[in-house]
Enzyme design. Sequence first.
Site, PDB file in Angstrom:
ATOM      1  N   GLN A   1       0.796  -1.219   0.000  1.00 45.46           N
ATOM      2  CA  GLN A   1       0.000   0.000   0.000  1.00 45.46           C
ATOM      3  C   GLN A   1       0.838   1.284   0.000  1.00 45.46           C
ATOM      4  O   GLN A   1       0.344   2.336  -0.400  1.00 45.46           O
ATOM      5  CB  GLN A   1      -0.950   0.004   1.201  1.00 45.46           C
ATOM      6  CG  GLN A   1      -2.030  -1.078   1.085  1.00 45.46           C
ATOM      7  CD  GLN A   1      -2.963  -1.078   2.276  1.00 45.46           C
ATOM      8  OE1 GLN A   1      -2.706  -1.744   3.269  1.00 45.46           O
ATOM      9  NE2 GLN A   1      -4.036  -0.331   2.198  1.00 45.46           N
TER      10      GLN A   1
ATOM     11  N   ARG B   1       3.996  -0.205  13.184  1.00 48.67           N
ATOM     12  CA  ARG B   1       3.729  -1.507  12.576  1.00 48.67           C
ATOM     13  C   ARG B   1       3.829  -1.381  11.056  1.00 48.67           C
ATOM     14  O   ARG B   1       3.107  -0.596  10.438  1.00 48.67           O
ATOM     15  CB  ARG B   1       2.318  -1.992  12.961  1.00 48.67           C
ATOM     16  CG  ARG B   1       2.006  -3.339  12.332  1.00 48.67           C
ATOM     17  CD  ARG B   1       0.558  -3.771  12.454  1.00 48.67           C
ATOM     18  NE  ARG B   1       0.354  -4.909  11.579  1.00 48.67           N
ATOM     19  CZ  ARG B   1      -0.803  -5.277  11.052  1.00 48.67           C
ATOM     20  NH1 ARG B   1      -1.900  -4.600  11.312  1.00 48.67           N
ATOM     21  NH2 ARG B   1      -0.872  -6.322  10.254  1.00 48.67           N
TER      22      ARG B   1
ATOM     23  N   HIS C   1       1.356  -9.568   4.622  1.00 45.39           N
ATOM     24  CA  HIS C   1       0.174  -8.710   4.549  1.00 45.39           C
ATOM     25  C   HIS C   1      -0.366  -8.752   3.124  1.00 45.39           C
ATOM     26  O   HIS C   1      -0.396  -7.742   2.418  1.00 45.39           O
ATOM     27  CB  HIS C   1       0.522  -7.288   4.979  1.00 45.39           C
ATOM     28  CG  HIS C   1      -0.678  -6.455   5.343  1.00 45.39           C
ATOM     29  ND1 HIS C   1      -0.754  -5.745   6.523  1.00 45.39           N
ATOM     30  CD2 HIS C   1      -1.839  -6.220   4.697  1.00 45.39           C
ATOM     31  CE1 HIS C   1      -1.918  -5.093   6.572  1.00 45.39           C
ATOM     32  NE2 HIS C   1      -2.594  -5.369   5.460  1.00 45.39           N
TER      33      HIS C   1
ATOM     34  N   ASN D   1      -1.301 -11.320   8.564  1.00 45.56           N
ATOM     35  CA  ASN D   1      -2.322 -10.299   8.753  1.00 45.56           C
ATOM     36  C   ASN D   1      -3.639 -10.756   8.136  1.00 45.56           C
ATOM     37  O   ASN D   1      -3.712 -11.071   6.959  1.00 45.56           O
ATOM     38  CB  ASN D   1      -1.898  -8.989   8.085  1.00 45.56           C
ATOM     39  CG  ASN D   1      -2.974  -7.923   8.221  1.00 45.56           C
ATOM     40  OD1 ASN D   1      -3.144  -7.342   9.287  1.00 45.56           O
ATOM     41  ND2 ASN D   1      -3.717  -7.682   7.155  1.00 45.56           N
ATOM     42  N   GLU D   2      -4.671 -10.804   8.958  1.00 46.97           N
ATOM     43  CA  GLU D   2      -6.033 -11.093   8.504  1.00 46.97           C
ATOM     44  C   GLU D   2      -6.135 -12.328   7.602  1.00 46.97           C
ATOM     45  O   GLU D   2      -6.532 -12.242   6.430  1.00 46.97           O
ATOM     46  CB  GLU D   2      -6.623  -9.869   7.796  1.00 46.97           C
ATOM     47  CG  GLU D   2      -6.695  -8.650   8.697  1.00 46.97           C
ATOM     48  CD  GLU D   2      -7.377  -7.449   8.053  1.00 46.97           C
ATOM     49  OE1 GLU D   2      -7.722  -7.523   6.851  1.00 46.97           O
ATOM     50  OE2 GLU D   2      -7.570  -6.435   8.747  1.00 46.97           O
TER      51      GLU D   2
ATOM     52  N   ASN E   1      -7.567  -6.819  14.526  1.00 51.53           N
ATOM     53  CA  ASN E   1      -7.951  -5.717  13.637  1.00 51.53           C
ATOM     54  C   ASN E   1      -9.468  -5.598  13.691  1.00 51.53           C
ATOM     55  O   ASN E   1     -10.181  -6.575  13.415  1.00 51.53           O
ATOM     56  CB  ASN E   1      -7.535  -5.989  12.189  1.00 51.53           C
ATOM     57  CG  ASN E   1      -6.035  -5.923  11.980  1.00 51.53           C
ATOM     58  OD1 ASN E   1      -5.280  -5.629  12.908  1.00 51.53           O
ATOM     59  ND2 ASN E   1      -5.600  -6.196  10.771  1.00 51.53           N
TER      60      ASN E   1
ATOM     61  N   TYR F   1     -12.923  -2.780  12.982  1.00 53.04           N
ATOM     62  CA  TYR F   1     -13.392  -1.500  12.453  1.00 53.04           C
ATOM     63  C   TYR F   1     -14.865  -1.227  12.707  1.00 53.04           C
ATOM     64  O   TYR F   1     -15.244  -0.091  12.945  1.00 53.04           O
ATOM     65  CB  TYR F   1     -13.155  -1.442  10.932  1.00 53.04           C
ATOM     66  CG  TYR F   1     -11.704  -1.370  10.531  1.00 53.04           C
ATOM     67  CD1 TYR F   1     -11.085  -0.152  10.303  1.00 53.04           C
ATOM     68  CD2 TYR F   1     -10.944  -2.529  10.370  1.00 53.04           C
ATOM     69  CE1 TYR F   1      -9.748  -0.072   9.928  1.00 53.04           C
ATOM     70  CE2 TYR F   1      -9.607  -2.462  10.001  1.00 53.04           C
ATOM     71  CZ  TYR F   1      -9.013  -1.238   9.780  1.00 53.04           C
ATOM     72  OH  TYR F   1      -7.684  -1.169   9.419  1.00 53.04           O
TER      73      TYR F   1
ATOM     74  N   GLU G   1      -5.008  -2.892  14.265  1.00 56.57           N
ATOM     75  CA  GLU G   1      -5.574  -1.941  13.302  1.00 56.57           C
ATOM     76  C   GLU G   1      -6.916  -1.460  13.819  1.00 56.57           C
ATOM     77  O   GLU G   1      -7.716  -2.250  14.332  1.00 56.57           O
ATOM     78  CB  GLU G   1      -5.815  -2.568  11.920  1.00 56.57           C
ATOM     79  CG  GLU G   1      -4.594  -2.732  11.056  1.00 56.57           C
ATOM     80  CD  GLU G   1      -4.932  -3.320   9.682  1.00 56.57           C
ATOM     81  OE1 GLU G   1      -6.081  -3.119   9.201  1.00 56.57           O
ATOM     82  OE2 GLU G   1      -4.071  -3.986   9.094  1.00 56.57           O
TER      83      GLU G   1
ATOM     84  N   TRP H   1      -5.010   2.751  12.148  1.00 55.04           N
ATOM     85  CA  TRP H   1      -4.842   2.524  10.711  1.00 55.04           C
ATOM     86  C   TRP H   1      -5.336   3.772   9.997  1.00 55.04           C
ATOM     87  O   TRP H   1      -6.497   4.084  10.073  1.00 55.04           O
ATOM     88  CB  TRP H   1      -5.624   1.290  10.243  1.00 55.04           C
ATOM     89  CG  TRP H   1      -5.409   1.065   8.775  1.00 55.04           C
ATOM     90  CD1 TRP H   1      -6.170   1.546   7.746  1.00 55.04           C
ATOM     91  CD2 TRP H   1      -4.324   0.346   8.177  1.00 55.04           C
ATOM     92  NE1 TRP H   1      -5.630   1.186   6.543  1.00 55.04           N
ATOM     93  CE2 TRP H   1      -4.496   0.447   6.780  1.00 55.04           C
ATOM     94  CE3 TRP H   1      -3.222  -0.355   8.671  1.00 55.04           C
ATOM     95  CZ2 TRP H   1      -3.617  -0.137   5.875  1.00 55.04           C
ATOM     96  CZ3 TRP H   1      -2.351  -0.938   7.772  1.00 55.04           C
ATOM     97  CH2 TRP H   1      -2.550  -0.831   6.393  1.00 55.04           C
TER      98      TRP H   1
ATOM     99  N   GLU I   1      -5.708   1.799  -1.324  1.00 55.96           N
ATOM    100  CA  GLU I   1      -6.562   0.995  -0.461  1.00 55.96           C
ATOM    101  C   GLU I   1      -7.053  -0.245  -1.225  1.00 55.96           C
ATOM    102  O   GLU I   1      -8.240  -0.422  -1.498  1.00 55.96           O
ATOM    103  CB  GLU I   1      -7.725   1.846   0.059  1.00 55.96           C
ATOM    104  CG  GLU I   1      -8.585   1.218   1.141  1.00 55.96           C
ATOM    105  CD  GLU I   1      -7.805   0.638   2.312  1.00 55.96           C
ATOM    106  OE1 GLU I   1      -8.151  -0.471   2.736  1.00 55.96           O
ATOM    107  OE2 GLU I   1      -6.837   1.269   2.783  1.00 55.96           O
ATOM    108  N   TRP I   2      -6.067  -1.083  -1.605  1.00 50.27           N
ATOM    109  CA  TRP I   2      -6.342  -2.334  -2.302  1.00 50.27           C
ATOM    110  C   TRP I   2      -7.236  -2.106  -3.522  1.00 50.27           C
ATOM    111  O   TRP I   2      -6.963  -1.236  -4.324  1.00 50.27           O
ATOM    112  CB  TRP I   2      -6.897  -3.382  -1.327  1.00 50.27           C
ATOM    113  CG  TRP I   2      -5.992  -3.582  -0.141  1.00 50.27           C
ATOM    114  CD1 TRP I   2      -6.213  -3.165   1.146  1.00 50.27           C
ATOM    115  CD2 TRP I   2      -4.680  -4.190  -0.120  1.00 50.27           C
ATOM    116  NE1 TRP I   2      -5.145  -3.481   1.957  1.00 50.27           N
ATOM    117  CE2 TRP I   2      -4.188  -4.114   1.217  1.00 50.27           C
ATOM    118  CE3 TRP I   2      -3.876  -4.786  -1.086  1.00 50.27           C
ATOM    119  CZ2 TRP I   2      -2.950  -4.604   1.595  1.00 50.27           C
ATOM    120  CZ3 TRP I   2      -2.625  -5.292  -0.708  1.00 50.27           C
ATOM    121  CH2 TRP I   2      -2.188  -5.198   0.612  1.00 50.27           C
TER     122      TRP I   2
END
Length: 515
Positions: A73, A130, A172, A216-217, A349, A351, A417, A461, A468-469
Amino acid sequence: MDNFEWVDGYEPRFGLHQIDFDNPNRPRTPKRSAVYYAEIIRNNGIPLPKEDEFLYGEFPENFSWSVATAAYQIEGGWRADGKGLSIWDKYAHTPLRIGKDATGDVACDSYHRIEEDVEMLKSLKVSHYRFSISWSRVLPDGTTRYINEKGLNYYERLIDALLAANIVTLYHWDLPQALQNVGGWRNDTIVQRFKEYAEVLFQRLGDKVKFWITLNEPYNTAYLGHGTGRFPYEVGHNLIKAHAEAWHLYNETYRARQGGLISITINSDWAEPRNPHRQEDIESARRFMQFFLGWFAHPIFKNGDYGEVMKRRIRERSLAQGLSESRLPEFTESEKQRIKGTYDYFGLNHYTTVLTYNMNYPTSVNIVLLHRGVATVTDRSWLDSGSVWLKVTPFGFRKILRWIKEEYNNPPIYVTENGVSERGAFEFNDTWRMHYYRSYINEALKAIVHDGVDIRGYTAWTLMDNIEWAAGYEEKFGLYYVNFSDPALPRRPKASAKYYSQIINCNEHLNACLS
């Protein structure tokens, strides 16, 4: 009270009190709304529920404050100094896959801007930073046949420049394309490839890195990246085994000398039943959590195996489709023992929150949705963000933290995150982001003070706006604004950067910081 509602008779009922019209005495019974309205009258207003009151207090001593990024990213330098291709390099160069056909070829150009990034971190006064390592930058073909020293040197220079301690993520999402060409995470040889990659980093960086995240995730890698057929479960299976091998390698070979921590970061929304008084909806929320957070947490943080809810549901639905066995692979007894307990902390993580209810999906949908059998909606009153999936729901943060404590025997938790996006016309005065951080961080404090959750650190984050992907550059989560129209890619702090720095600076006196 309920009464005769004109032409509609006795069917619509508007009353605060229920009337039994079948009883000649017409007894009156107060409904819950009557009790509630009486409280409003008594208080001359609507009192804030105790759990919604703002908590003024202190975070624990030595609490970690961090900010996060990910290699693809921000780094750019997609072919610089011998870097190999990653799956995101290939995906972004496929037309119509990324918003406005954006790529991470340059992104924030962090590969060439260590000093500028470090200045931002100094300004924020974070105790930890991180970041993730690009597997294909260090090992261009994903294997240890060739170590790209120039790529590795970038991370060595970054670590040396940091005043903050570092939290390093091994993976990631940017898998080397060479490994994807032979099956990627579906091919079980990747478990050994990941272990070898981890060893290179432990050997070369471990004397200075004291905080590792293996994956990650993994849920998103399995579910979003491989959503058809049996593949999500095969991928998840290999991710869990790869994590366990990297953890054991560090634990047995490097921990004594290097003295670091290593674990995994698991993402999850919080789930509330759409109707909290309906048992079906209550059960759907529980099932949602077991299929989302529990998929990877249950084997690692509980007993080395998938949860019973997942095993039963997937088996039943696999057999109903005419298969002879469950689509969910099984761990051997020795694998269960090797996986169980491979953590030093719980990386989370988080949100947002969703409302859940039962749904029987057609067999054509994503296989995980089919097996989970849960649909989600959001409350219209929840504040929006720049991402369609992200509603501002701070109450869910405290609830998921408490759930982890109760479900997994109170592990130390690092929030790795948490943040909110914007889209559209840019404003430096991002009051909505300050509101998000204020309310979510306060819910974390409540979880510590009121619920006894062992939270050791919090990570915002993200450091700066980036790619953003698949959303490209349209959704922005950054504390710092990056002007992507200017070749110099200047970084400037938004109001939220100063606000987050203020919280960190007066960590021990939040009544001054969060007011």
